[in-house]
Write an enzyme that holds these catalytic residues in place. Structure first.
Site, PDB file in Angstrom:
ATOM      1  N   ASP A  30       0.867  -1.058   0.039  1.00 50.39           N
ATOM      2  CA  ASP A  30       0.067   0.054   0.046  1.00 50.39           C
ATOM      3  C   ASP A  30       0.885   1.196   0.036  1.00 50.39           C
ATOM      4  O   ASP A  30       1.977   1.412   0.839  1.00 50.39           O
ATOM      5  CB  ASP A  30      -1.036  -0.076   1.217  1.00 50.39           C
ATOM      6  CG  ASP A  30      -2.015   0.888   1.262  1.00 50.39           C
ATOM      7  OD1 ASP A  30      -2.810   1.065   0.157  1.00 50.39           O
ATOM      8  OD2 ASP A  30      -2.230   1.671   2.096  1.00 50.39           O
ATOM      9  N   GLU A  41       0.744  -0.706  -5.115  1.00 51.42           N
ATOM     10  CA  GLU A  41      -0.069   0.357  -5.081  1.00 51.42           C
ATOM     11  C   GLU A  41       0.498   1.566  -5.439  1.00 51.42           C
ATOM     12  O   GLU A  41       0.918   2.315  -4.816  1.00 51.42           O
ATOM     13  CB  GLU A  41      -0.794   0.175  -3.875  1.00 51.42           C
ATOM     14  CG  GLU A  41      -2.225   1.205  -3.639  1.00 51.42           C
ATOM     15  CD  GLU A  41      -1.963   2.462  -3.508  1.00 51.42           C
ATOM     16  OE1 GLU A  41      -2.455   3.459  -4.498  1.00 51.42           O
ATOM     17  OE2 GLU A  41      -1.576   2.986  -2.497  1.00 51.42           O
ATOM     18  N   ASP A  66     -11.536   0.619  -1.296  1.00 44.08           N
ATOM     19  CA  ASP A  66     -11.764   2.144  -1.055  1.00 44.08           C
ATOM     20  C   ASP A  66     -12.822   2.596  -2.087  1.00 44.08           C
ATOM     21  O   ASP A  66     -13.251   3.908  -1.858  1.00 44.08           O
ATOM     22  CB  ASP A  66     -10.576   2.875  -0.917  1.00 44.08           C
ATOM     23  CG  ASP A  66      -9.552   2.707   0.067  1.00 44.08           C
ATOM     24  OD1 ASP A  66     -10.197   2.593   1.135  1.00 44.08           O
ATOM     25  OD2 ASP A  66      -8.548   2.923  -0.036  1.00 44.08           O
TER      26      ASP A  66
END
Length: 495
Positions: free
Chosen positions: A294, A341, A394
């Site tokens: 991430d 990511e 998300d």
């Protein structure tokens, strides 16, 4: 060497059906692996599985190494004799996770299970438990940290007595002796988490399904990681952050985002060969076959905000470790099955770091429309070395996202897809499967064509997230068959 085409489903274990008020690593996890197998999928993507802090975000945990005890399957503990079957009744809702009630019920029951286990004395299971404790170097600090959190009524570690917050050896030794029984309970919960997850992973792997995990770049300040490794973070002499993480002002926010996580002291990390990160990746690769990192851009440079600032406006770009970290991890662990990511504003330097290590990036179809034919997320612009998503945890569900568009925007989407939009989730699933990208992932919510009620997380909000669960009867043979057919048409069937 070019990888084979493959696809899979994003589903966090908390969303699994079954008893206990929250998804678990029990029979429902294996049933979901069976569905993946029946539908021709080869990947199960999950979110971070650590023990969550306030708000229960998987991206804010008390440890970067430990597992979330709320995911433990209680029926398995009853089967092993640590609990009675009468302990399992709870009256918790099964359509949403009520974290406050689940935590109270489940932690109390796990403490009872631990007492039952330790009362049995010496056995093969006790030997396995001791072996687990000896071979996981992070466990001692974590178990003490969680015990002290309870002992000091949930206070953040920097509010503990100075000798304890500062980890004075004599103070820790005294507490280790005084609280040894409670510390062992924490170790028991971690032992059960890891052995149960290993069972789920082995079952999925036996069906040809890989587990795709997730590593948040930053850790929570109130965590065992920071308390036990103060020298590896940008903290002052009293243990308070001197700078915190965030992102600068942009189109979405005029003041940026102030995340508040403490920042790493990369010089200190480098001086010990990035040992903490090597251990972290080693632990992740034991739990998962591949991991998403991430906020990957933070390894090239990150937005550093002075700790006393109220917004992220007055931050600066500070250099990350870059190549050195990944060379160190690869040198210790070998080839790194990492997905970067790389969403948001990504610089050429970040792309170069990603590409030097051949880490695939991400493409989100919900971000593809509205800015013309050169948008890199549009399927005709995809590249093989990438992972395509209809949406992530998300995003809104695809049905919810489409419903929120203007009529003009909807027409643009439908014109590109050559569709009416009546079955928009499956329209996006189909076009993602068509993509040249090696890997495609769709949230289970899109497979089920669910609306915004099933959204997993809304960034920037602190309540109502991470609670969605599906019902077991929604995974029908017809659904599996339909996905299997499409997966086969576009050459993504499990090899």
């Amino acid at each position: 060497m070019h990888q084979e085409r493959k696809s899979g489903i994003l589903l966090h274990p908390t969303s699994l059906p079954g008893p206990g008020g929250i998804g678990s690593m029990g029979q429902s996890a294996r049933a979901f692996a069976d569905f993946l197998h029946a539908s021709g999928q080869s990947i199960w993507q999950i979110l971070p599985t650590g023990p969550t802090t306030y708000g229960h975000s998987p991206y804010a945990c008390y440890s970067a190494f430990a597992g979330n005890p709320l995911l433990i399957d209680l029926e398995a503990l009853a089967g092993e004799g640590d609990l009675d079957s009468s302990d399992l009744s709870h009256g918790l809702p099964d359509d949403r996770v009520d974290y406050q009630r689940v935590e109270k019920f489940k932690i109390d029951i796990l403490k009872k299970a631990a007492a039952g286990f330790f009362a049995t004395g010496h056995s093969a299971r006790m030997e396995a438990f001791r072996s687990f404790c000896e071979t996981n170097s992070w466990l001692k600090d974590f178990a003490l940290f969680m015990t002290l959190k309870e002992h000091y009524h949930g206070k953040c570690w920097n509010e503990w007595p100075d000798a304890v917050a500062g980890r004075e050896p004599s103070a820790l030794e005294e507490l280790n002796q005084e609280l040894s029984g409670l510390i062992d309970v924490q170790k028991y919960m971690q032992w059960q988490f890891f052995r149960q997850w290993q069972g789920v992973k082995e079952y999925a792997n036996s069906l040809g399904i890989k587990i795709f995990g997730d590593i948040p770049i930053f850790v929570a300040y109130d965590s065992a990681d920071v308390w036990a490794n103060r020298h590896l973070f940008l903290l002052d002499e009293e243990g308070r952050p001197t700078a915190v993480a965030g992102v600068p002002p942009d189109y979405f926010s005029s003041t940026g985002q102030l995340w508040g996580n403490p920042l790493y002291d990369w010089d200190a990390m480098a001086s010990n060969g990035y040992g903490w990160w090597i251990d972290r990746f080693r632990c992740s690769f034991a739990l998962c076959d591949m991991v998403r990192v991430d906020h990957f851009r933070g390894f090239e440079s990150h937005w550093e905000v002075p700790a006393k600032e109220k917004t992220a406006v007055n931050g600066r770009w500070a250099p990350g470790p870059g190549d050195a970290l990944f060379y160190a991890v690869a040198g210790a662990l070998g080839q790194l099955p990492i997905i970067a990511e790389d969403l948001g504003v990504i610089t050429p330097e970040v792309e170069a770091l990603r590409d030097r290590f051949s880490f695939p990036g991400m493409k989100i179809l919900q971000f593809a429309f509205g800015s013309g034919p050169r948008n890199p997320y549009l399927p005709h612009n995809h590249i093989r070395e990438s992972v395509v998503y209809t949406g992530t945890h998300d995003n809104d569900t695809t049905v919810g996202w489409f419903a929120s568009l203007t009529e003009s925007e909807k027409k643009d989407v439908c014109r590109y897809l050559n569709t009416s939009g009546d079955d928009i989730a499956w329209d996006l699933i189909r076009v993602s499967l068509v993509s040249v990208a090696d890997t495609v992932i769709f949230p289970l919510q899109d497979i089920l064509s669910l609306d915004s009620e099933a959204r997993m997380n809304t960034p920037g909000t602190s309540t109502g997230n991470w609670t969605w669960r599906f019902s077991a009867d929604s995974l029908t043979p017809e659904l599996a068959g339909g996905l299997l057919e499409l997966t086969g048409i576009y050459g993504r069937l499990r090899q």
